[in-house]
Design an enzyme around this catalytic site. Structure first.
Site, PDB file in Angstrom:
ATOM      1  N   GLN A  46       0.851  -1.201   0.000  1.00 43.72           N
ATOM      2  CA  GLN A  46       0.000   0.000   0.000  1.00 43.72           C
ATOM      3  C   GLN A  46       0.886   1.250   0.000  1.00 43.72           C
ATOM      4  O   GLN A  46       1.971   1.257   0.594  1.00 43.72           O
ATOM      5  CB  GLN A  46      -0.931   0.051   1.233  1.00 43.72           C
ATOM      6  CG  GLN A  46      -2.255  -0.678   1.049  1.00 43.72           C
ATOM      7  CD  GLN A  46      -2.133  -2.182   1.198  1.00 43.72           C
ATOM      8  OE1 GLN A  46      -1.437  -2.659   2.105  1.00 43.72           O
ATOM      9  NE2 GLN A  46      -2.781  -2.951   0.329  1.00 43.72           N
ATOM     10  N   CYS A  75      -6.502   0.148   6.364  1.00 42.69           N
ATOM     11  CA  CYS A  75      -5.267  -0.654   6.305  1.00 42.69           C
ATOM     12  C   CYS A  75      -4.729  -0.723   7.728  1.00 42.69           C
ATOM     13  O   CYS A  75      -4.092   0.213   8.210  1.00 42.69           O
ATOM     14  CB  CYS A  75      -4.243  -0.020   5.366  1.00 42.69           C
ATOM     15  SG  CYS A  75      -2.748  -1.041   5.258  1.00 42.69           S
ATOM     16  N   GLY A  76      -5.021  -1.821   8.387  1.00 45.58           N
ATOM     17  CA  GLY A  76      -4.674  -1.964   9.800  1.00 45.58           C
ATOM     18  C   GLY A  76      -3.184  -1.885  10.045  1.00 45.58           C
ATOM     19  O   GLY A  76      -2.714  -1.198  10.966  1.00 45.58           O
ATOM     20  N   ASN A  77      -2.395  -2.597   9.233  1.00 45.26           N
ATOM     21  CA  ASN A  77      -0.944  -2.616   9.467  1.00 45.26           C
ATOM     22  C   ASN A  77      -0.341  -1.230   9.242  1.00 45.26           C
ATOM     23  O   ASN A  77       0.525  -0.795  10.003  1.00 45.26           O
ATOM     24  CB  ASN A  77      -0.280  -3.652   8.556  1.00 45.26           C
ATOM     25  CG  ASN A  77      -0.581  -5.070   9.015  1.00 45.26           C
ATOM     26  OD1 ASN A  77      -0.657  -5.345  10.209  1.00 45.26           O
ATOM     27  ND2 ASN A  77      -0.770  -5.969   8.055  1.00 45.26           N
ATOM     28  N   HIS A 158     -14.331  -7.667   3.527  1.00 49.09           N
ATOM     29  CA  HIS A 158     -13.611  -8.944   3.693  1.00 49.09           C
ATOM     30  C   HIS A 158     -14.584 -10.113   3.584  1.00 49.09           C
ATOM     31  O   HIS A 158     -15.709 -10.039   4.087  1.00 49.09           O
ATOM     32  CB  HIS A 158     -12.933  -9.009   5.066  1.00 49.09           C
ATOM     33  CG  HIS A 158     -11.856  -7.996   5.231  1.00 49.09           C
ATOM     34  ND1 HIS A 158     -10.535  -8.251   4.916  1.00 49.09           N
ATOM     35  CD2 HIS A 158     -11.899  -6.699   5.628  1.00 49.09           C
ATOM     36  CE1 HIS A 158      -9.815  -7.156   5.129  1.00 49.09           C
ATOM     37  NE2 HIS A 158     -10.621  -6.199   5.569  1.00 49.09           N
ATOM     38  N   GLU A 207      -5.227  -9.945  -0.880  1.00 50.42           N
ATOM     39  CA  GLU A 207      -5.742  -8.582  -0.691  1.00 50.42           C
ATOM     40  C   GLU A 207      -6.301  -7.999  -1.988  1.00 50.42           C
ATOM     41  O   GLU A 207      -5.650  -8.088  -3.038  1.00 50.42           O
ATOM     42  CB  GLU A 207      -4.619  -7.661  -0.200  1.00 50.42           C
ATOM     43  CG  GLU A 207      -4.359  -7.731   1.278  1.00 50.42           C
ATOM     44  CD  GLU A 207      -3.520  -6.547   1.740  1.00 50.42           C
ATOM     45  OE1 GLU A 207      -3.686  -5.432   1.206  1.00 50.42           O
ATOM     46  OE2 GLU A 207      -2.685  -6.756   2.634  1.00 50.42           O
ATOM     47  N   CYS A 216      -2.377  -8.843   6.743  1.00 48.75           N
ATOM     48  CA  CYS A 216      -3.398  -7.822   6.490  1.00 48.75           C
ATOM     49  C   CYS A 216      -4.083  -7.552   7.828  1.00 48.75           C
ATOM     50  O   CYS A 216      -4.738  -8.443   8.385  1.00 48.75           O
ATOM     51  CB  CYS A 216      -4.399  -8.337   5.449  1.00 48.75           C
ATOM     52  SG  CYS A 216      -5.775  -7.211   5.145  1.00 48.75           S
ATOM     53  N   GLY A 217      -3.885  -6.339   8.353  1.00 47.37           N
ATOM     54  CA  GLY A 217      -4.404  -6.025   9.686  1.00 47.37           C
ATOM     55  C   GLY A 217      -5.917  -5.994   9.734  1.00 47.37           C
ATOM     56  O   GLY A 217      -6.534  -6.566  10.645  1.00 47.37           O
ATOM     57  N   SER A 218      -6.521  -5.309   8.745  1.00 49.35           N
ATOM     58  CA  SER A 218      -7.993  -5.285   8.727  1.00 49.35           C
ATOM     59  C   SER A 218      -8.525  -6.699   8.500  1.00 49.35           C
ATOM     60  O   SER A 218      -9.565  -7.080   9.049  1.00 49.35           O
ATOM     61  CB  SER A 218      -8.496  -4.319   7.646  1.00 49.35           C
ATOM     62  OG  SER A 218      -7.947  -4.646   6.378  1.00 49.35           O
ATOM     63  N   GLY A 219      -7.768  -7.497   7.708  1.00 53.71           N
ATOM     64  CA  GLY A 219      -8.165  -8.889   7.475  1.00 53.71           C
ATOM     65  C   GLY A 219      -8.124  -9.691   8.769  1.00 53.71           C
ATOM     66  O   GLY A 219      -9.025 -10.500   9.045  1.00 53.71           O
TER      67      GLY A 219
HETATM   68  N1  LIG Z   1      -6.062  -4.179   0.083  1.00 55.64           N
HETATM   69  C1  LIG Z   1      -6.939  -3.612   1.070  1.00 55.64           C
HETATM   70  C2  LIG Z   1      -6.325  -2.463   1.826  1.00 55.64           C
HETATM   71  C3  LIG Z   1      -5.104  -2.805   2.632  1.00 55.64           C
HETATM   72  C4  LIG Z   1      -5.310  -3.729   3.821  1.00 55.64           C
HETATM   73  C5  LIG Z   1      -4.094  -3.809   4.677  1.00 55.64           C
HETATM   74  N2  LIG Z   1      -2.920  -4.324   4.162  1.00 55.64           N
HETATM   75  C6  LIG Z   1      -4.331  -4.019   6.145  1.00 55.64           C
HETATM   76  O1  LIG Z   1      -3.333  -4.206   6.847  1.00 55.64           O
HETATM   77  O2  LIG Z   1      -5.447  -3.912   6.605  1.00 55.64           O
HETATM   78  C7  LIG Z   1      -8.249  -3.137   0.448  1.00 55.64           C
HETATM   79  O3  LIG Z   1      -8.269  -2.793  -0.744  1.00 55.64           O
HETATM   80  O4  LIG Z   1      -9.241  -3.095   1.158  1.00 55.64           O
END
Ligand SMILES: N[C@@H](CCC[C@H](N)C(=O)O)C(=O)O
Length: 280
Positions: A46, A75-77, A158, A207, A216-219
């Site tokens: 990102q 983007c959590g991370n 997600h 992602e 992926c933090g949000s993941g």
């Molecule tokens: N690819 C994701 C955005 C990035 C997520 C990320 N790497 C995280 O850490 O959450 C999207 O398009 O939603």
């Protein structure tokens, strides 16, 4: 124009971070694609722009671009990385980061880890979003061995799939098919997960707009919420092991999801006209 950047990462999920607080850096989707190309450009999972906040309670605004040029709502991370960078710069251990999805409170800890309140998990079908009304605990979209996903929106969409062995799933084949399945009008991040203990899971991710990443933090937040919703773990705290390491997730009773994990800086660099063109 040349633009200084920092390469940061959270569990190997890597970011080009640009501080645009004092001068605007109007990068386009085409710039993101050029910089994000790992053969020609710098490469990133990102691209992160730190901008002045639009909301009085926020310390900064964080813009998130994927390597395909699309903009993401979470983007959590990167949020942990930016919180650490900005917090240390301001001499603060608590701050608020604004994104296009909302306000995220962050806490810096003495051991270098950062906790982010990623906001409430959004679970209605319109919020994921998916194409038609359904129970988001059992999504009807499938691709190959991936079916019966759980839909969770953490500021971005997600679809979490529980499988017997997360290592065995060919994410390169099935990830892009599900990401662009017509059931997901905004596309989706695709997770495959196996339960490894009463409060632990193993997760791999495809992602949206980026492909397979180390983390992926949000993941991980979505996976924690999905595992709790399905009754696959005990309690409301889940340890999520990704390719790059472990994130600790807590789904609070008020619906907010807290994520705690590490932050790292790899190097500092400069973007020049060869990637930005002459117009910037
Ligand atoms: N690819 C994701 C955005 C990035 C997520 C990320 N790497 C995280 O850490 O959450 C999207 O398009 O939603």
């Amino acid at each position: 124009m040349t633009i200084p950047f920092l390469k940061m990462h959270g569990l190997g999920n890597d970011f080009v971070v640009i501080d645009a607080r004092t001068r605007p850096v109007p990068l386009t989707a085409a710039h993101a694609r050029a910089i994000g190309d790992r053969r020609r450009g710098v490469g990133f999972d990102q691209l992160i722009l730190i901008e002045p906040p639009q909301d009085k309670v926020a310390d900064i605004f964080m813009r998130i671009l994927n390597p395909d040029g699309s903009e993401a709502g979470a983007c959590g991370n990167a949020t942990r990385c930016v919180a650490s960078l900005v917090g240390k710069g301001l001499g603060r251990d608590e701050l608020v980061i604004q994104t296009i999805s909302g306000l995220l409170r962050c806490w810096l800890h003495e051991d270098g880890t950062v906790t982010v309140d990623m906001g409430p998990a959004r679970l209605d079908w319109q919020q994921i979003p998916v194409a038609e009304p359904c129970d988001t605990l059992h999504l009807p979209a499938s691709a190959g061995p991936l079916s019966d996903g759980v839909g969770v929106n953490m500021g971005n969409p997600h679809a979490v799939h529980f499988v017997p062995d997360a290592e065995a799933v060919d994410l390169t084949q099935w990830g892009p098919q599900l990401e662009r399945h017509p059931f997901f009008p905004d596309r989706a991040n695709i997770e495959v997960v196996s339960v490894t203990g009463p409060a632990s899971v193993r997760m791999r991710v495809w992602e949206r707009g980026a492909g397979i990443t180390d983390a992926c933090g949000s993941g991980a937040c979505a996976v924690g919420v999905a595992a709790i919703r399905r009754g696959l773990v005990q309690g409301r705290r889940v340890s999520v092991t990704l390719d790059g390491g472990v994130l600790n997730i807590e789904w609070r009773d008020d619906g907010h999801v807290l994520m705690t994990g590490p932050v790292a800086t790899s190097f500092a660099g400069t973007l020049g006209p060869e990637l930005l063109g002459e117009t910037l």
